[in-house]
Design an enzyme around this catalytic site. Sequence first.
Site, PDB file in Angstrom:
ATOM      1  N   ASN A  99     -26.513 -21.565  71.125  1.00  0.00           N
ATOM      2  CA  ASN A  99     -26.588 -20.240  70.515  1.00  0.00           C
ATOM      3  C   ASN A  99     -25.219 -19.586  70.555  1.00  0.00           C
ATOM      4  O   ASN A  99     -25.044 -18.476  71.052  1.00  0.00           O
ATOM      5  CB  ASN A  99     -27.640 -19.408  71.243  1.00  0.00           C
ATOM      6  CG  ASN A  99     -29.004 -20.048  71.141  1.00  0.00           C
ATOM      7  OD1 ASN A  99     -29.577 -20.138  70.064  1.00  0.00           O
ATOM      8  ND2 ASN A  99     -29.510 -20.544  72.253  1.00  0.00           N
ATOM      9  N   HIS A 100     -24.244 -20.320  70.017  1.00  0.00           N
ATOM     10  CA  HIS A 100     -22.845 -19.888  70.026  1.00  0.00           C
ATOM     11  C   HIS A 100     -22.307 -19.858  68.593  1.00  0.00           C
ATOM     12  O   HIS A 100     -21.197 -20.281  68.320  1.00  0.00           O
ATOM     13  CB  HIS A 100     -22.005 -20.835  70.889  1.00  0.00           C
ATOM     14  CG  HIS A 100     -22.481 -20.962  72.299  1.00  0.00           C
ATOM     15  ND1 HIS A 100     -22.180 -22.053  73.096  1.00  0.00           N
ATOM     16  CD2 HIS A 100     -23.237 -20.144  73.068  1.00  0.00           C
ATOM     17  CE1 HIS A 100     -22.736 -21.893  74.286  1.00  0.00           C
ATOM     18  NE2 HIS A 100     -23.381 -20.740  74.292  1.00  0.00           N
ATOM     19  N   GLN A 101     -23.106 -19.337  67.676  1.00  0.00           N
ATOM     20  CA  GLN A 101     -22.719 -19.338  66.272  1.00  0.00           C
ATOM     21  C   GLN A 101     -21.509 -18.439  66.025  1.00  0.00           C
ATOM     22  O   GLN A 101     -21.364 -17.395  66.665  1.00  0.00           O
ATOM     23  CB  GLN A 101     -23.901 -18.859  65.405  1.00  0.00           C
ATOM     24  CG  GLN A 101     -25.130 -19.729  65.535  1.00  0.00           C
ATOM     25  CD  GLN A 101     -26.134 -19.239  66.552  1.00  0.00           C
ATOM     26  OE1 GLN A 101     -25.775 -18.526  67.469  1.00  0.00           O
ATOM     27  NE2 GLN A 101     -27.395 -19.616  66.383  1.00  0.00           N
ATOM     28  N   ASN A 144     -21.147 -23.884  65.016  1.00  0.00           N
ATOM     29  CA  ASN A 144     -21.857 -23.668  66.270  1.00  0.00           C
ATOM     30  C   ASN A 144     -21.585 -24.857  67.185  1.00  0.00           C
ATOM     31  O   ASN A 144     -21.281 -25.958  66.718  1.00  0.00           O
ATOM     32  CB  ASN A 144     -23.360 -23.558  65.972  1.00  0.00           C
ATOM     33  CG  ASN A 144     -24.196 -23.110  67.157  1.00  0.00           C
ATOM     34  OD1 ASN A 144     -23.665 -22.674  68.180  1.00  0.00           O
ATOM     35  ND2 ASN A 144     -25.499 -23.226  67.035  1.00  0.00           N
ATOM     36  N   HIS A 145     -21.691 -24.639  68.474  1.00  0.00           N
ATOM     37  CA  HIS A 145     -21.666 -25.760  69.408  1.00  0.00           C
ATOM     38  C   HIS A 145     -22.968 -26.549  69.289  1.00  0.00           C
ATOM     39  O   HIS A 145     -24.037 -25.965  69.071  1.00  0.00           O
ATOM     40  CB  HIS A 145     -21.525 -25.249  70.841  1.00  0.00           C
ATOM     41  CG  HIS A 145     -20.228 -24.556  71.103  1.00  0.00           C
ATOM     42  ND1 HIS A 145     -20.074 -23.610  72.103  1.00  0.00           N
ATOM     43  CD2 HIS A 145     -19.012 -24.660  70.514  1.00  0.00           C
ATOM     44  CE1 HIS A 145     -18.823 -23.176  72.115  1.00  0.00           C
ATOM     45  NE2 HIS A 145     -18.165 -23.798  71.156  1.00  0.00           N
TER      46      HIS A 145
END
Length: 529
Positions: free
Chosen positions: A431-433, A249-250
């Site tokens: 929220n970039h999983q 994730n980021h």
Amino acid sequence: MVAMFLGSEIDWQYRTMNETNACLAMGGSCSWPRGKNLGGTSAHNGMMYMRGHAKDYNNWAALGNQGWSWEEVLPYFLCSENNTEINRVGRKYHSTDGLLNVGRFPSRPDISDDILAAAAERGYPISEDLNGDQFVGFTVAQTMNKDGVRDSASTAFLQPFRYRRNLQVALNATVTKVIIENMRAVGVEYIQDGQLRVARANREVIVSGGAVNSPQVLLLSGIGPKEQLQAVNVSVVKDLPGVGENLHNHVSYTVSWTIDQPNEFDLTWASALEYVAFQKGPMSSTGLSQLTGILPSIYTSDDHPDLQFFFGGYQAACSITGELGALMDNGRRGISISPTNIHPRSRGTLRLASNDPLAKPLIHGNYLSDPLDVAILVEGIQIALSFANTTAMRKYNMTLSNTPIPACSQYPFRSNDYWSCAVRQDTGPENHQAGSCKMGPASDRMAVVDPRLRVHGIRGLRVADTSIMPQVTSSNTAAPAIMIGERAAAFIKADWGVGETQCSRSTIDNSLDLLLWGIKYIDWDQGIW
């Protein structure tokens, strides 16, 4: 924008566990918001339309994923997009033929011009379009909206077809497993209204649960590392070591200030009426959250930048007392910048807690386990802090809100050593999983799906969401997730000999038809559509 949904009934309320290098102020547990509704997290996110860097996709192709280079995926971005500002951004990288409305919000606060001026003063480019030839610089981003109203994946791709006879949407339903017979997916089991139901598939089952639920469904179906499946009493159907691995994730850190600024972008009855009548004003935008910037750190090259900057403040909101509440601090307004590492090297895992399909999975983000991830964030923090020292921002009398963290008191406040400690305490996962059902050729032992998104070793089963990304894209992931859905539709058409393989306006309407053709049930609560 996600914060307003945290802990609500439309958030899966996931958290990571056993973090030893991140979220230490929260006991080593980081929040992972995920949309539990039609459209998934596209109904929660900040709506920013960013595709990532061309090199992201070229790297995927270099890993053995034929057909996923930038030139090959660009047409599938275009086929979704209806860009409402085509005269500003041009047609080289944009389209007006798709179902997803893309454009800037009708309104933005005046301070955004000063922030862009501050970026220019620091020597950073100001771009009209970071989805074009230029990927480095700061911009007012285009978002997924129509007249200031969110255009989620559900609104764009599902609602126009909701009356079609071949579309059935099962609400309040959760898939418990994919039914596998003779190594072929033949349907799904799901729970709806407390009852276990079965839906059969004539041809294929497509799992689109995202980076958490897609690997969870595969594991519950007996597809995954056999030792882990056996440990929770799940019968092994296919030993695939990569399911639930490569999760990443980021990660960001938020720097905040209070500023002296008149209340020129607040929610009032007048602004509410302005929005109802003209779709303008504070309610038609996300305030400063529509700004973003992308820069390279010293640890990468200019042709593949690794830092993204998100801004916060000026969102239209009010408290129950009618005051500005959370927007103000002792009469002063707050703004923030969140530098984000968009090339994370740390990798985590997802495991089943038990064979109970309704139990939340065990998520270990393993954030910041690679020291370089910390170093990149620290450089981003110093860049963010420098904005307060520009001529353009000096008039706002910016006062840093971040106060010394006791756990980092051994280091001088605002030193690099201090920030290296601080990012581990107050970690800000985005929220970039991605990555937990990694795409790769059969020669890659950790690959879960092949380059046509078919699960290795199981016929009639594909995964189509951000979980298939070998490496997360270098920006927001909503637009790439939709592109992956378009690619899945094209693969299905080609594999079953139906229609064109490259989308066009005449075939976009059929994409949904193809995804539903032979599929009796899709869990839209978890889907990317």
